[in-house]
Design a protein around this motif. Sequence first.
Motif, short mmCIF file in Angstrom:
data_model
loop_
_atom_site.label_atom_id
_atom_site.label_comp_id
_atom_site.label_asym_id
_atom_site.label_seq_id
_atom_site.Cartn_x
_atom_site.Cartn_y
_atom_site.Cartn_z
N SER A 135 37.50 23.38 60.25
CA SER A 135 37.33 24.22 61.43
C SER A 135 37.21 23.41 62.72
N GLY A 136 37.18 22.08 62.61
CA GLY A 136 36.98 21.25 63.79
C GLY A 136 38.16 21.22 64.74
N HIS A 137 39.35 21.03 64.21
CA HIS A 137 40.55 21.00 65.07
C HIS A 137 41.77 21.22 64.20
N PRO A 138 42.86 21.76 64.77
CA PRO A 138 44.06 22.07 63.97
C PRO A 138 44.83 20.80 63.61
N TRP A 147 46.11 28.29 62.81
CA TRP A 147 44.98 27.54 62.26
C TRP A 147 43.69 28.34 62.38
N GLN A 148 43.45 28.94 63.54
CA GLN A 148 42.23 29.72 63.73
C GLN A 148 42.16 30.88 62.74
N ARG A 149 43.26 31.57 62.57
CA ARG A 149 43.29 32.70 61.62
C ARG A 149 43.08 32.21 60.19
N LEU A 154 39.52 31.61 55.36
CA LEU A 154 38.81 30.70 54.46
C LEU A 154 37.30 30.86 54.59
N ALA A 155 36.82 30.99 55.81
CA ALA A 155 35.38 31.18 56.03
C ALA A 155 34.89 32.45 55.35
N MET A 156 35.69 33.51 55.41
CA MET A 156 35.32 34.76 54.76
C MET A 156 35.28 34.61 53.24
N THR A 199 30.74 31.82 64.11
CA THR A 199 31.43 31.09 65.17
C THR A 199 32.94 31.08 64.93
N ILE A 200 33.34 30.84 63.69
CA ILE A 200 34.76 30.79 63.35
C ILE A 200 35.41 32.16 63.58
#
Length: 278
Positions: A135-138, A147-149, A154-156, A199-200
Amino acid sequence: MPTPPRSARRAVELFVATFRNPQTRGQRRTYMEEFLLFLAGALATSERELLTSDLLDEEAVTVWLTAAQRGATRRRTGMQGPHTAASVSAMAARTTTINGFSRHFGRPLNLPVPQATLADRLSPSEAVRTLRLLSGHPPAKMFSATWQRTVAVLAMAVATRRGIADLHPLRQEHLELERRLPRVRIGKEHFPLDALTRTILTRWLETHAAITAQLQGGQVQELWVTTAPGRPRAGQPAPRPGMPAARRTLEAAHRTLMMEALGSPLLLEQFCAADPAE
């Protein structure tokens, strides 16, 4: 034992409808539709003309499974090219599917099922640390919004221990990020979300809003949307970004992130740590 309908397509629909679990139902549908398309091509006919008896022909089934094993039915490029051989797990799932289909309609084929090995799952601490790293950077070759999506999906998975079949249908209304204890609702169950996941997801929702605001008609309520224009099809212009993302789109983006960032084809489900009570 139901009487087989004449139409192969109808038989597939009836068979798939017998599964309550969405992940199992989706898998069975995927492989039966692969068989339908393969057989229609092999017989030089349309899918609508196929009969249920065609799907229950053991010779046709064997030809399909052989083609699938060598990668000839693959719709997406594998790790070693467009015709990467199918994994043992995928072949086991195909064989189990056709065995179940034939048994459901009273003509069991009882084909031997390859012995699949389940991929090792990360421990809860490994999953969280890897998520934090990703999650730090793409990666250099991945579009930032994609990448954000992908990291949000993944976080979910890490937070809920649910796979793509349960996460794909989520809508924005299922998220409650403003509560003192943020949570997400999947079906009738609520799952708490930690600060990292919140946050993500907040970052992805901001990007989601920016993308979908450009569409005529306003915001899209599906949680996962496309981040780039689609492909032109049948003479129609390419769909704009911000449309509901297909499950295969999310799965492909996950594979890309794993290979670009980690150099390892970790499956989404490997991040879903098993419940100690299970």
